[in-house]
Design a protein around this motif. Sequence first.
Motif, PDB file in Angstrom:
ATOM      1  N   ASN A 250       4.653   4.558  -9.098  1.00 40.11           N
ATOM      2  CA  ASN A 250       3.839   3.493  -8.504  1.00 40.11           C
ATOM      3  C   ASN A 250       4.571   2.163  -8.663  1.00 40.11           C
ATOM      4  OD1 ASN A 250       1.282   4.926  -7.859  1.00 40.11           O
ATOM      5  ND2 ASN A 250       1.235   5.264 -10.070  1.00 40.11           N
ATOM      6  N   LYS A 251       4.591   1.364  -7.601  1.00 36.93           N
ATOM      7  CA  LYS A 251       5.179   0.016  -7.674  1.00 36.93           C
ATOM      8  C   LYS A 251       4.180  -0.953  -7.058  1.00 36.93           C
ATOM      9  CE  LYS A 251       9.819   1.757  -7.594  1.00 36.93           C
ATOM     10  NZ  LYS A 251      11.187   1.684  -7.167  1.00 36.93           N
TER      11      LYS A 251
ATOM     12  N   TYR B 145      -7.351  -5.163  -2.906  1.00 34.38           N
ATOM     13  CA  TYR B 145      -6.360  -4.102  -3.154  1.00 34.38           C
ATOM     14  C   TYR B 145      -5.878  -3.629  -1.795  1.00 34.38           C
ATOM     15  CZ  TYR B 145      -5.048   0.845  -3.999  1.00 34.38           C
ATOM     16  OH  TYR B 145      -4.420   2.068  -4.019  1.00 34.38           O
ATOM     17  N   HIS B 146      -4.584  -3.681  -1.574  1.00 33.94           N
ATOM     18  CA  HIS B 146      -4.038  -3.314  -0.257  1.00 33.94           C
ATOM     19  C   HIS B 146      -2.810  -2.430  -0.426  1.00 33.94           C
ATOM     20  CE1 HIS B 146      -1.407  -4.229   3.311  1.00 33.94           C
ATOM     21  NE2 HIS B 146      -2.475  -3.684   3.853  1.00 33.94           N
ATOM     22  N   MET B 147      -2.780  -1.327   0.336  1.00 32.77           N
ATOM     23  CA  MET B 147      -1.600  -0.452   0.313  1.00 32.77           C
ATOM     24  C   MET B 147      -0.730  -0.756   1.526  1.00 32.77           C
ATOM     25  SD  MET B 147      -3.055   3.272  -0.547  1.00 32.77           S
ATOM     26  CE  MET B 147      -1.714   4.161  -1.258  1.00 32.77           C
ATOM     27  N   GLU B 148       0.543  -0.976   1.284  1.00 34.13           N
ATOM     28  CA  GLU B 148       1.469  -1.169   2.393  1.00 34.13           C
ATOM     29  C   GLU B 148       1.545   0.123   3.217  1.00 34.13           C
ATOM     30  OE1 GLU B 148       2.771  -3.920   3.196  1.00 34.13           O
ATOM     31  OE2 GLU B 148       2.338  -5.052   1.378  1.00 34.13           O
ATOM     32  N   PRO B 149       1.729  -0.003   4.538  1.00 32.38           N
ATOM     33  CA  PRO B 149       1.833   1.208   5.370  1.00 32.38           C
ATOM     34  C   PRO B 149       2.938   2.163   4.888  1.00 32.38           C
ATOM     35  CG  PRO B 149       1.613  -0.732   6.762  1.00 32.38           C
ATOM     36  CD  PRO B 149       1.750  -1.229   5.346  1.00 32.38           C
ATOM     37  N   PHE B 150       3.998   1.592   4.274  1.00 33.43           N
ATOM     38  CA  PHE B 150       5.123   2.423   3.834  1.00 33.43           C
ATOM     39  C   PHE B 150       4.977   2.916   2.392  1.00 33.43           C
ATOM     40  CE2 PHE B 150       6.121  -2.103   3.294  1.00 33.43           C
ATOM     41  CZ  PHE B 150       6.303  -2.157   1.917  1.00 33.43           C
TER      42      PHE B 150
ATOM     43  N   PRO C 234      -2.475  -0.115   8.490  1.00 32.12           N
ATOM     44  CA  PRO C 234      -2.574  -1.363   7.699  1.00 32.12           C
ATOM     45  C   PRO C 234      -3.996  -1.922   7.584  1.00 32.12           C
ATOM     46  CG  PRO C 234      -1.363  -1.710   9.764  1.00 32.12           C
ATOM     47  CD  PRO C 234      -1.643  -0.237   9.685  1.00 32.12           C
ATOM     48  N   ALA C 235      -4.906  -1.496   8.453  1.00 29.82           N
ATOM     49  CA  ALA C 235      -6.291  -2.003   8.365  1.00 29.82           C
ATOM     50  C   ALA C 235      -6.922  -1.511   7.069  1.00 29.82           C
ATOM     51  CB  ALA C 235      -7.097  -1.503   9.557  1.00 29.82           C
TER      52      ALA C 235
ATOM     53  N   ILE D 216      -3.640  -7.704  -4.567  1.00 32.08           N
ATOM     54  CA  ILE D 216      -2.884  -6.554  -5.085  1.00 32.08           C
ATOM     55  C   ILE D 216      -2.173  -5.879  -3.918  1.00 32.08           C
ATOM     56  CG2 ILE D 216      -3.120  -4.262  -6.121  1.00 32.08           C
ATOM     57  CD1 ILE D 216      -5.743  -5.444  -7.476  1.00 32.08           C
ATOM     58  N   GLU D 217      -0.853  -5.796  -4.003  1.00 35.73           N
ATOM     59  CA  GLU D 217      -0.078  -5.127  -2.952  1.00 35.73           C
ATOM     60  C   GLU D 217       0.574  -3.880  -3.542  1.00 35.73           C
ATOM     61  OE1 GLU D 217       0.070  -5.784   0.228  1.00 35.73           O
ATOM     62  OE2 GLU D 217      -1.126  -7.611   0.062  1.00 35.73           O
ATOM     63  N   VAL D 218       0.151  -2.726  -3.058  1.00 35.58           N
ATOM     64  CA  VAL D 218       0.762  -1.465  -3.500  1.00 35.58           C
ATOM     65  C   VAL D 218       1.976  -1.216  -2.613  1.00 35.58           C
ATOM     66  CG1 VAL D 218       0.410   1.004  -3.844  1.00 35.58           C
ATOM     67  CG2 VAL D 218      -1.482  -0.594  -4.249  1.00 35.58           C
ATOM     68  N   LEU D 219       3.165  -1.300  -3.221  1.00 34.48           N
ATOM     69  CA  LEU D 219       4.403  -1.120  -2.461  1.00 34.48           C
ATOM     70  C   LEU D 219       4.776   0.354  -2.382  1.00 34.48           C
ATOM     71  CD1 LEU D 219       6.445  -3.988  -4.181  1.00 34.48           C
ATOM     72  CD2 LEU D 219       4.976  -4.135  -2.168  1.00 34.48           C
ATOM     73  N   GLN D 220       4.439   1.088  -3.444  1.00 29.73           N
ATOM     74  CA  GLN D 220       4.724   2.532  -3.499  1.00 29.73           C
ATOM     75  C   GLN D 220       3.627   3.178  -4.336  1.00 29.73           C
ATOM     76  OE1 GLN D 220       8.958   3.835  -3.772  1.00 29.73           O
ATOM     77  NE2 GLN D 220       8.300   4.763  -5.680  1.00 29.73           N
TER      78      GLN D 220
END
Length: 244
Positions: free
Chosen positions: A50-51, A79-84, A92-93, A127-131
């Motif tokens: 997790n990143k 809390y938001h997860m990046e599409p990638f 992305p919604a 919060i941005e979830v990059l991975q």
Amino acid sequence: MGGRDATMVLLDENGIRCDGRKVDETRRIMIRAGGLKNADGSAYIEFGDNKILVGVFGPRDVHPKHMSNTDTGILRVRYHMEPFSVGDRKNPAPSRREIEISKVIKEALEPAVMLENFPRTAVDVFIEVLQADGGTRCAALTAASVALADAGIPMRDMVAAVAAGKVADTIILDVNNEEDQAGQADMPIGYMPSLDKITLLQLDGVLTPEEYKKCVDVGVKGCKVVYELQKKALKDKYFGNGGD
Ligand code: UDP
């Protein structure tokens, strides 16, 4: 709990898990306080694969004004997860899952943050979830606490978080993505170690009352390990050679 893969060995005959860990071992955890110059406070965490990056803004004026509270400050969490961030591209919604996780993280942080000191204001946590690799809500909650402290916001304690769970009829610490998918239970726990108070407890799966108690004990012990790393991240930034 779903998408059960019958061929996966979650726990071998030596008590070793699918990623080589012992039952009571967390994944590798790295926490860094600071890093975002435009935020009032920030933190970055790697929790296994997790990143996650967290930016905190405030206390600041509330817009729209009618959302403000004359008696206390308010906490807003996204809390938001990046599409990638996951194998299959995520839309992305904001999903129902992201809205739920934003809410549980906000409610897990509220007992720690002294919002009553800042009436009419808002503290925003992005919060941005990059991975993502299982356990993002716990990793995000852990990093958000560090980012709030980095912003200088008065807190009663930090919230440290990690999940306990059950695979192959055994209670384990820090559930990874495969264990979440193919295991028997996943119990994310957020805990304030100095105050000895749990602020987040969810359970996906079925446990006996004894297993439930053991999961809480194992999870709380894990949170104490995470707490030491949160404090180290802040000390490294303010007293050591880390930070921005
Ligand atoms: N996940 C995914 N796609 C999604 C949402 C989640 O692949 O749209 C994965 C991701 O690795 C996440 C894991 O599923 O960490 C478990 O998700 P859960 O809802 O249990 O929350 P978490 O364990 O991340 O707090």
